[in-house]
Design a protein around this motif. Structure first.
Motif, PDB file in Angstrom:
ATOM      1  N   VAL A   5      93.666   6.878  45.862  1.00 29.13           N
ATOM      2  CA  VAL A   5      92.962   5.621  46.161  1.00 29.13           C
ATOM      3  C   VAL A   5      91.459   5.874  46.059  1.00 29.13           C
ATOM      4  N   LYS A   6      90.720   4.903  45.493  1.00 30.27           N
ATOM      5  CA  LYS A   6      89.266   5.019  45.351  1.00 30.27           C
ATOM      6  C   LYS A   6      88.617   5.345  46.718  1.00 30.27           C
ATOM      7  N   GLY A   7      87.692   6.303  46.703  1.00 24.15           N
ATOM      8  CA  GLY A   7      87.003   6.636  47.952  1.00 24.15           C
ATOM      9  C   GLY A   7      87.709   7.703  48.773  1.00 24.15           C
ATOM     10  N   PRO A 115      81.973   3.730  47.589  1.00 20.53           N
ATOM     11  CA  PRO A 115      81.922   5.186  47.504  1.00 20.53           C
ATOM     12  C   PRO A 115      80.717   5.671  46.687  1.00 20.53           C
ATOM     13  N   GLN A 116      80.093   6.719  47.140  1.00 20.19           N
ATOM     14  CA  GLN A 116      79.031   7.396  46.383  1.00 20.19           C
ATOM     15  C   GLN A 116      78.923   8.812  46.956  1.00 20.19           C
ATOM     16  N   GLN A 120      82.588   8.224  51.537  1.00 24.92           N
ATOM     17  CA  GLN A 120      83.974   8.027  51.122  1.00 24.92           C
ATOM     18  C   GLN A 120      84.639   6.975  52.004  1.00 24.92           C
ATOM     19  N   ARG A 121      85.823   6.566  51.573  1.00 26.50           N
ATOM     20  CA  ARG A 121      86.574   5.590  52.378  1.00 26.50           C
ATOM     21  C   ARG A 121      87.473   6.303  53.385  1.00 26.50           C
ATOM     22  N   GLN A 122      87.958   7.486  53.024  1.00 23.01           N
ATOM     23  CA  GLN A 122      88.508   8.387  54.047  1.00 23.01           C
ATOM     24  C   GLN A 122      87.581   9.588  54.109  1.00 23.01           C
ATOM     25  N   PHE A 123      87.015   9.830  55.288  1.00 22.98           N
ATOM     26  CA  PHE A 123      86.113  10.964  55.454  1.00 22.98           C
ATOM     27  C   PHE A 123      86.466  11.646  56.771  1.00 22.98           C
TER      28      PHE A 123
END
Ligand code: HAM
Length: 413
Positions: A5-7, A115-116, A120-123
């Protein structure tokens, strides 16, 4: 091909050792300060976060992974720990007897952000919360712990930014002054800031919009609105930092994006990170436990972004911290017993050592070492066995040397 998944990111075996290094350092430091680990579920009822982080915050407004479970209850993947930890403290009666609680945590968190690098989306976050003291000495203790951790990791180039947003009384007066100031200039503010003027005017000070910035330059300053109690708290806090030589910069625009703070707020920033330069942040939240239904209990804490720490560490790690990897290369099966003996000697030097188990040719063993980015090859042939020596090849620069067993030590590598 099926994709992640993105991020989100896989943490692959070739980078896991730096994570272990960081995790070991966290365990050591928290133990030295007498903090105990707490683990709570990865999801909570949505209320836990919306009632504490604040309805007008970016996290609650746009970033939460919320969904209805099969019974129709609203559930949220935790975007941060403080609110979840407070829920657990209240539910388990951990702070009821007035004893000080020193807690730390580590784990995955979820925010639907763009995200960059470093976002992240999961961090992962590592954090500590000190619950039960209203005094500035506890603000100092959590910062001292954070500062010791960062230094023990070998990170030198960072800034600690601090501010006080005062007690409720000070903040109310400041908010009034801000609303008055920004209302006159409302038409020139960005759309986001116009909304914040109604919902949470302090957050306008956070705006990155260049137009807003010039307006913010002339805005009232929080320090002018701190009442005596707030000034005293801030003064004591800075005095501890000065006494123990913890360098800091004051920034009266630092307000932080979560609603539960009062008095001290702070962030750790590193220029190495680019736009997402904050690798840690925290502050005092004396009202949150009562707000979520517990006994009035003061508290202070911080959380650090693990991925951001890893980004900073990666450069340092290659140079200093990484355990060197060695492949022992056998010229023939006749020297295997001697190779195993050497491999054990090398492990005693804290090296990461592997021996060929597949009877591969010498050429194939060397190729394998190259493929796996080994730092060194140790070549064992008949001569080495006879002379009680080993040939060490530095794979990074290609140089080669013979070392006798009696001379072998850590500086041979
Ligand atoms: P926060 O500033 O929202 O504070 O997050 C703390 C740290 O988590 C940030 O400084 C950053 O390093 C990292 N972080 C946040 N979002 C992301 C993301 N999307 N990707 C990667 N890293 C991220 C809190 O969470 C508060 N609970 C801190 C606290 C504890 N205050 C009192 N006690």
């Amino acid at each position: 091909m099926i994709q992640n998944v993105k991020g989100t990111k896989d943490i692959l075996p070739d980078t896991i050792s730096i994570w272990h290094f960081l995790e070991d350092s966290i365990k050591k430091i928290t133990q030295k300060f007498g903090y105990n680990e707490i683990r709570t579920p990865i999801f909570e009822f949505t209320d836990v976060f919306s009632r504490s982080i604040g309805d007008s915050s970016d996290i609650v407004n746009k970033e939460m992974y919320s969904f209805e479970d099969r019974s129709g209850k609203s559930i949220t993947l935790r975007p941060e720990m403080t609110a979840a930890l407070v829920r657990s403290i209240i539910q388990n009666g951990l702070a009821n007897n007035g004893e000080l609680l020193r807690l730390w945590y580590y784990g995955p968190f979820f925010r639907y952000e763009r995200p960059q690098k470093g976002r992240q989306r999961q961090f992962h976050q590592f954090g500590v919360e000190c619950v039960g003291s209203e005094f500035a000495i506890s603000d100092f203790e959590v910062i001292q712990l954070a500062d010791k951790l960062v230094k023990s990791l070998g990170i030198k180039d960072y800034n600690l930014i601090i501010n006080s947003i005062g007690n409720e009384n000070s903040r109310n007066n400041f908010r009034k002054a801000l609303v008055e100031y920004f209302s006159d200039l409302k038409d020139n503010l960005s759309e986001d800031s116009k909304m914040r003027l109604v919902q949470n005017p302090l957050r306008i000070l956070d705006s990155k919009d260049p137009n807003d910035k010039s307006i913010i330059d002339g805005a009232p300053i929080i320090n002018d609105y701190l009442d005596e109690e707030s000034q005293q708290h801030y003064f004591e806090f800075k005095d501890y930092l000065d006494t123990f030589n913890i360098t800091y910069q004051e920034n009266h625009l630092l307000v932080r994006g979560l609603d539960y703070y009062n008095h001290t707020v702070f962030e750790f920033q590193s220029l190495e990170l680019g736009a997402q330069d904050s690798f840690g942040g925290g502050g005092r939240y004396d009202g949150l436990i009562a707000q979520l239904g517990g006994k009035q209990t003061p508290a202070v804490g911080f959380a650090m972004g693990v991925e951001r720490l890893i980004l900073i560490l990666t450069n340092l790690y290659e140079q200093k911290i990484k355990i060197k990897t060695v492949k022992v290369i056998n010229q023939s099966t006749e020297v295997i017993d001697y190779s195993l003996y050497i491999a054990n000697k090398l492990r005693e030097l804290d090296l990461n050592v592997q021996v060929d188990l597949q009877r591969k040719s010498m050429k194939a063993q060397m190729k394998n070492a190259g493929k796996q980015n080994s730092d060194y090859c140790v070549i064992i042939g008949d001569d080495e066995k006879k002379n009680r020596s080993l040939t060490i090849k530095d794979m990074r620069i290609g140089s080669q040397k013979i070392v006798y067993i009696e001379d072998l030590n850590q500086s041979s590598f």
